[in-house]
Design a protein around this motif. Structure first.
Motif, PDB file in Angstrom:
ATOM      1  N   PHE A   1      11.587   5.888  -1.641  1.00  0.00           N
ATOM      2  CA  PHE A   1      12.818   5.828  -1.029  1.00  0.00           C
ATOM      3  C   PHE A   1      12.414   5.230   0.305  1.00  0.00           C
ATOM      4  CE2 PHE A   1      16.197   6.534   2.132  1.00  0.00           C
ATOM      5  CZ  PHE A   1      16.892   5.500   1.708  1.00  0.00           C
ATOM      6  N   VAL A   2      11.689   6.089   0.678  1.00  0.00           N
ATOM      7  CA  VAL A   2      11.152   5.276   2.473  1.00  0.00           C
ATOM      8  C   VAL A   2      10.468   4.253   1.959  1.00  0.00           C
ATOM      9  CG1 VAL A   2       9.025   5.570   3.865  1.00  0.00           C
ATOM     10  CG2 VAL A   2      10.522   7.353   3.379  1.00  0.00           C
TER      11      VAL A   2
ATOM     12  N   LEU B   1       8.317  17.222  -6.435  1.00  0.00           N
ATOM     13  CA  LEU B   1       9.563  15.872  -7.103  1.00  0.00           C
ATOM     14  C   LEU B   1      10.065  15.218  -6.171  1.00  0.00           C
ATOM     15  CD1 LEU B   1      10.627  13.997  -9.805  1.00  0.00           C
ATOM     16  CD2 LEU B   1      12.153  16.281  -9.983  1.00  0.00           C
ATOM     17  N   PHE B   2      10.905  15.710  -5.193  1.00  0.00           N
ATOM     18  CA  PHE B   2      11.778  16.118  -3.957  1.00  0.00           C
ATOM     19  C   PHE B   2      11.105  15.052  -3.238  1.00  0.00           C
ATOM     20  CE2 PHE B   2      13.619  15.968  -0.098  1.00  0.00           C
ATOM     21  CZ  PHE B   2      14.886  15.576   0.214  1.00  0.00           C
ATOM     22  N   ILE B   3       9.824  14.958  -2.547  1.00  0.00           N
ATOM     23  CA  ILE B   3       8.872  14.418  -2.042  1.00  0.00           C
ATOM     24  C   ILE B   3       8.526  13.350  -2.653  1.00  0.00           C
ATOM     25  CG2 ILE B   3       6.422  14.953  -0.313  1.00  0.00           C
ATOM     26  CD1 ILE B   3       7.177  17.953  -0.323  1.00  0.00           C
ATOM     27  N   GLY B   4       8.606  13.083  -3.541  1.00  0.00           N
ATOM     28  CA  GLY B   4       7.790  11.989  -4.271  1.00  0.00           C
ATOM     29  C   GLY B   4       9.386  10.945  -4.797  1.00  0.00           C
TER      30      GLY B   4
ATOM     31  N   ILE C   1       2.534   6.302  -6.524  1.00  0.00           N
ATOM     32  CA  ILE C   1       1.663   7.774  -7.835  1.00  0.00           C
ATOM     33  C   ILE C   1       1.530   9.103  -7.066  1.00  0.00           C
ATOM     34  CG2 ILE C   1      -1.362   8.245  -6.964  1.00  0.00           C
ATOM     35  CD1 ILE C   1      -1.951   5.711  -6.859  1.00  0.00           C
ATOM     36  N   ALA C   2       1.852   9.232  -6.044  1.00  0.00           N
ATOM     37  CA  ALA C   2       2.915  11.248  -5.083  1.00  0.00           C
ATOM     38  C   ALA C   2       3.899  11.143  -6.259  1.00  0.00           C
ATOM     39  CB  ALA C   2       3.138  10.368  -3.973  1.00  0.00           C
ATOM     40  N   LEU C   3       4.749  10.408  -7.064  1.00  0.00           N
ATOM     41  CA  LEU C   3       5.175  10.516  -8.128  1.00  0.00           C
ATOM     42  C   LEU C   3       4.897  10.963  -8.650  1.00  0.00           C
ATOM     43  CD1 LEU C   3       8.229  11.156  -8.546  1.00  0.00           C
ATOM     44  CD2 LEU C   3       8.793   9.003  -8.851  1.00  0.00           C
ATOM     45  N   ALA C   4       4.217   9.922  -9.661  1.00  0.00           N
ATOM     46  CA  ALA C   4       3.326  10.647 -10.674  1.00  0.00           C
ATOM     47  C   ALA C   4       2.489  11.669 -10.436  1.00  0.00           C
ATOM     48  CB  ALA C   4       2.814   9.297 -11.101  1.00  0.00           C
TER      49      ALA C   4
ATOM     50  N   GLY D   1       0.527  -0.976  -0.337  1.00  0.00           N
ATOM     51  CA  GLY D   1      -0.025   0.256  -0.175  1.00  0.00           C
ATOM     52  C   GLY D   1       1.363   1.334   0.070  1.00  0.00           C
ATOM     53  N   PHE D   2       1.181   1.481   0.999  1.00  0.00           N
ATOM     54  CA  PHE D   2       2.919   2.350   0.945  1.00  0.00           C
ATOM     55  C   PHE D   2       3.191   2.561  -0.594  1.00  0.00           C
ATOM     56  CE2 PHE D   2       6.412   5.155   1.987  1.00  0.00           C
ATOM     57  CZ  PHE D   2       5.312   6.204   2.582  1.00  0.00           C
ATOM     58  N   ARG D   3       4.049   1.330  -1.014  1.00  0.00           N
ATOM     59  CA  ARG D   3       4.754   1.906  -1.988  1.00  0.00           C
ATOM     60  C   ARG D   3       3.706   2.092  -3.450  1.00  0.00           C
ATOM     61  NH1 ARG D   3       7.546  -3.777  -3.593  1.00  0.00           N
ATOM     62  NH2 ARG D   3       9.076  -2.682  -2.259  1.00  0.00           N
ATOM     63  N   ARG D   4       2.224   1.744  -3.940  1.00  0.00           N
ATOM     64  CA  ARG D   4       1.692   2.382  -4.623  1.00  0.00           C
ATOM     65  C   ARG D   4       1.705   3.717  -4.271  1.00  0.00           C
ATOM     66  NH1 ARG D   4      -3.088  -1.444  -4.270  1.00  0.00           N
ATOM     67  NH2 ARG D   4      -1.468  -2.751  -4.788  1.00  0.00           N
ATOM     68  N   PHE D   5       0.841   3.967  -3.023  1.00  0.00           N
ATOM     69  CA  PHE D   5       1.127   5.542  -2.851  1.00  0.00           C
ATOM     70  C   PHE D   5       1.992   6.124  -2.986  1.00  0.00           C
ATOM     71  CE2 PHE D   5       1.972   8.685   0.065  1.00  0.00           C
ATOM     72  CZ  PHE D   5       0.816  10.053   0.154  1.00  0.00           C
TER      73      PHE D   5
END
Length: 178
Positions: free
Chosen positions: A159-160, A151-154, A109-112, A102-106
């Motif tokens: 990374f997290v 972009l940095f936050i995504g 998506i945040a990056l996209a 779930g976190f990886r998918r989020f």
């Protein structure tokens, strides 16, 4: 443990908040375009152009709704994925496969959404300028400081997510060892 109970309550709260956000985003997008005449100035204030938004016809409004709804639905999908992470944490399984997935998918998506947001802005300007007499359509692509920050936050989220997955693999390995 009191701390564990606190974390579980907090995770349940965050699961509820992400669900509320996932429901609210498409509803807000719809509301903006349904109540266009009263909400248009606020919804378009960050574009930096002086458009007369009262000239928007039904076709342009439908196109704008489609652009808005596409981004809102993608974000909602990301929030629902993140909700799985919070629900797993609330059940005491913060490193489960479902939580990590779930976190990886989020995160992806945040990056996209950094690029989707830039595309949305470009499409809004194109739609608004085509609808304004005498403007003949403008193409304005912007990727500035706010987009670089997003972009940095995504990238940080991605990374997290990888660190989270490594923790999940280590937890699985420890469980098999014991």
């Amino acid at each position: 443990m009191a701390e564990t109970a606190y974390h579980r309550r907090f995770a349940r709260f965050l699961a509820l908040a992400t669900l509320a956000g996932a429901i609210a985003l498409p509803l807000i997008a719809l509301a903006i375009w349904i109540f266009w005449d009263s909400l248009a100035p606020a919804a378009s204030a960050n574009l930096g152009h002086g458009f007369d938004l009262s000239e928007l016809g039904p076709g342009a409004r439908l196109a704008g709704l489609a652009v808005s709804l596409a981004g809102a639905l993608l974000w909602s999908y990301g929030l629902l994925a993140l909700r799985h992470t919070f629900l797993e944490a609330a059940r005491g399984r913060p490193l489960s496969r479902e939580a990590v997935r779930g976190f990886r998918r989020f995160a992806w998506i945040a990056l996209a959404m950094v690029f989707v947001g830039a595309l949305q802005r470009t499409l809004y300007i194109l739609i608004y300028s085509i609808s304004n007499p005498g403007m003949d359509g403008q193409l304005s692509i912007q990727f500035g400081t706010p987009e670089l920050g997003a972009l940095f936050i995504g990238l940080l989220f991605v990374f997290v997510a990888h660190v989270f997955a490594a923790g999940q693999r280590a937890a699985d390995e420890n469980e098999r060892f014991l």
